[in-house]
Design a protein around this motif. Structure first.
Motif, short mmCIF file in Angstrom:
data_model
loop_
_atom_site.label_atom_id
_atom_site.label_comp_id
_atom_site.label_asym_id
_atom_site.label_seq_id
_atom_site.Cartn_x
_atom_site.Cartn_y
_atom_site.Cartn_z
N GLN A 39 56.52 -19.57 17.51
CA GLN A 39 56.08 -19.34 16.12
C GLN A 39 57.28 -19.11 15.18
O GLN A 39 57.30 -19.57 14.07
CB GLN A 39 55.13 -18.15 16.06
CG GLN A 39 54.40 -18.02 14.73
CD GLN A 39 53.12 -17.21 14.84
OE1 GLN A 39 52.83 -16.64 15.88
NE2 GLN A 39 52.36 -17.16 13.76
N SER A 53 41.35 -17.24 13.11
CA SER A 53 41.90 -16.30 12.13
C SER A 53 43.13 -15.57 12.69
O SER A 53 43.37 -15.56 13.90
CB SER A 53 40.83 -15.30 11.71
OG SER A 53 40.27 -14.70 12.86
N SER A 54 43.90 -14.97 11.80
CA SER A 54 45.14 -14.30 12.19
C SER A 54 44.83 -13.19 13.19
O SER A 54 43.88 -12.43 13.03
CB SER A 54 45.80 -13.72 10.94
OG SER A 54 47.04 -13.20 11.30
N HIS A 80 47.33 -22.66 10.72
CA HIS A 80 46.37 -21.99 9.86
C HIS A 80 45.73 -22.96 8.88
O HIS A 80 44.77 -22.65 8.20
CB HIS A 80 47.07 -20.92 8.99
CG HIS A 80 47.23 -19.64 9.70
ND1 HIS A 80 48.45 -19.20 10.15
CD2 HIS A 80 46.34 -18.70 10.05
CE1 HIS A 80 48.28 -18.04 10.76
NE2 HIS A 80 47.02 -17.71 10.71
N ALA A 102 42.50 -9.89 24.11
CA ALA A 102 42.94 -10.91 23.16
C ALA A 102 42.18 -12.22 23.40
O ALA A 102 41.80 -12.90 22.45
CB ALA A 102 44.45 -11.13 23.29
N CYS A 128 43.80 -13.60 16.28
CA CYS A 128 42.67 -13.85 17.19
C CYS A 128 43.12 -14.13 18.62
O CYS A 128 42.34 -14.00 19.56
CB CYS A 128 41.78 -14.98 16.66
SG CYS A 128 42.40 -16.63 16.97
N ARG A 139 39.22 -12.22 17.30
CA ARG A 139 39.51 -11.55 18.56
C ARG A 139 38.31 -10.76 19.09
O ARG A 139 37.67 -10.06 18.30
CB ARG A 139 40.71 -10.62 18.35
CG ARG A 139 41.26 -10.00 19.61
CD ARG A 139 42.58 -9.33 19.35
NE ARG A 139 42.47 -8.20 18.44
CZ ARG A 139 42.10 -6.99 18.84
NH1 ARG A 139 41.78 -6.76 20.09
NH2 ARG A 139 42.02 -6.02 17.98
N TYR A 155 45.69 -6.92 26.80
CA TYR A 155 46.95 -6.19 26.67
C TYR A 155 46.68 -4.70 26.83
O TYR A 155 45.66 -4.20 26.34
CB TYR A 155 47.56 -6.39 25.27
CG TYR A 155 48.12 -7.76 25.03
CD1 TYR A 155 49.28 -8.19 25.68
CD2 TYR A 155 47.51 -8.64 24.13
CE1 TYR A 155 49.80 -9.45 25.44
CE2 TYR A 155 48.04 -9.90 23.89
CZ TYR A 155 49.18 -10.29 24.55
OH TYR A 155 49.70 -11.54 24.31
N1 LIG Z 1 52.60 -7.92 23.66
C1 LIG Z 1 51.47 -7.45 23.10
N2 LIG Z 1 51.07 -6.18 23.36
C2 LIG Z 1 49.93 -5.69 22.83
N3 LIG Z 1 49.13 -6.39 22.00
C3 LIG Z 1 49.49 -7.65 21.69
C4 LIG Z 1 50.67 -8.24 22.23
N4 LIG Z 1 50.78 -9.51 21.75
C5 LIG Z 1 49.70 -9.69 20.96
N5 LIG Z 1 48.93 -8.58 20.93
C6 LIG Z 1 47.65 -8.43 20.22
O1 LIG Z 1 46.77 -9.45 20.66
C7 LIG Z 1 46.05 -10.01 19.57
C8 LIG Z 1 46.31 -11.50 19.48
O2 LIG Z 1 47.65 -11.71 19.08
P1 LIG Z 1 48.26 -13.18 18.86
O3 LIG Z 1 49.69 -13.03 18.51
O4 LIG Z 1 47.92 -14.03 20.02
O5 LIG Z 1 47.41 -13.65 17.59
P2 LIG Z 1 47.53 -15.02 16.73
O6 LIG Z 1 46.18 -15.66 16.75
O7 LIG Z 1 48.68 -15.82 17.21
O8 LIG Z 1 47.80 -14.44 15.26
P3 LIG Z 1 48.63 -15.13 14.04
O9 LIG Z 1 47.73 -16.20 13.49
O10 LIG Z 1 48.79 -14.02 13.06
O11 LIG Z 1 49.92 -15.64 14.56
C9 LIG Z 1 46.48 -9.22 18.33
O12 LIG Z 1 45.54 -8.22 18.11
C10 LIG Z 1 47.82 -8.63 18.72
O13 LIG Z 1 48.03 -7.42 18.07
#
Ligand SMILES: Nc1ncnc2c1ncn2[C@@H]1O[C@H](COP(=O)(O)OP(=O)(O)OP(=O)(O)O)[C@@H](O)[C@H]1O
Ligand SMILES: [Mg+2]
Length: 245
Positions: free
Chosen positions: A77, A42-43, A187, A23, A45, A205, A14
């Motif tokens: 989600q 993890s959250s 989770h 990511a 990631c 991540r 991103y």
């Molecule tokens: N549109 C975006 N623009 C910039 N960064 C983004 C965007 N979408 C996600 N990110 C970043 O990419 C990384 C992964 O995000 P993602 O939402 O895929 O995580 P996740 O594993 O689904 O987390 P969670 O378990 O909290 O739902 C994070 O650091 C997030 O801040």
């Protein structure tokens, strides 16, 4: 088992005004027809990012997704129902958009509503439903299009424990009966071990695949019973210790 979905060397970066965020880093996976796959990590990631790319809501920075003759559907989600439509109308919205409101499809959806125990609420509005009922409706809406693969992003995370266990069994029975290939993000390791055929552990991540576990319980049954299986704790501990915290 035949391969339905292949992910090859997928990466996602991103770009924000402040920084570049990697990511997903070089993920490759093979998903077979009929499998229920759990993805844990993890959250933050990169799990939702992965599903957004699989469902074409977002595009990869590099790598490839190969879909072998599949129709897919995604339950986001935080997937909201439309408050001005009743349960039946909410579940039919996808079919309506795709101009597939045939009598057969409508009766198929009504059967799903029945299977999920929502018959008495078929004309209720989302405001009058419990959290568990809303999730059931969102799931029926996703299944209404008869996808052969669905992506579920934390579908039950807003629910209390007991509702969650009940719905997990219902969903499991329906997915297995319909032979829908499923990719489930959760989770909850216990939920994944009780529900999934395979569990993919992602690193923090940028997400890479750390390990893939095939869950072979001693006496596989429905998820609520699987929690009592001899091997349940073995898999739970294995995956817990593997997870980046
Ligand atoms: N549109 C975006 N623009 C910039 N960064 C983004 C965007 N979408 C996600 N990110 C970043 O990419 C990384 C992964 O995000 P993602 O939402 O895929 O995580 P996740 O594993 O689904 O987390 P969670 O378990 O909290 O739902 C994070 O650091 C997030 O801040
Ligand atoms: Mg997410």
């Amino acid at each position: 088992m035949s391969n339905i979905l292949t992910i090859k060397n997928l990466s996602k970066k991103y770009h924000t005004p402040k920084e570049e965020i990697l990511a997903i880093k070089d993920i490759s996976l093979n998903i077979n027809e009929g499998e229920i796959i759990g993805i844990v990590g993890s959250s933050g990631c990169g799990k939702s990012t992965l599903l957004n790319i699989l469902s074409d809501l977002d595009s990869p920075t590099s790598g490839k997704i190969i879909k072998n003759n599949l129709t897919d559907a995604y339950m986001l989600q935080s997937d909201a129902l439309l408050p001005w439509l009743d349960v039946l109308e909410n579940t039919l919205i996808g079919l309506k958009i795709q101009k597939k409101l045939t009598p057969d499809n409508i009766s198929y959806v009504k059967d799903l509503i029945n299977n999920f125990g929502l018959n008495n609420f078929i004309h209720a509005y989302p405001n009058n439903l419990s959290g568990g009922m809303k999730q059931r409706v969102a799931l029926i809406r996703t299944l209404a299009l008869k996808p052969n693969i669905i992506y579920l992003d934390e579908p039950l995370s807003a629910l209390d424990y007991v509702t969650r266990l009940t719905i997990t069994d219902e969903i499991y029975n329906i997915l297995k009966k319909m032979k829908v290939t499923t990719i489930l993000i959760s989770h909850d390791i216990a939920e994944c071990v009780s529900f999934c055929d395979k569990i993919i552990v992602l690193s923090k991540r940028p997400a890479i695949v750390k390990n893939i576990y095939e869950i072979k319980l001693d006496n596989p049954s429905i998820p609520s019973k699987n929690r009592q299986d001899k091997l349940f704790n073995y898999y739970y501990d294995l995956i817990w210790s593997d997870l980046d915290k």
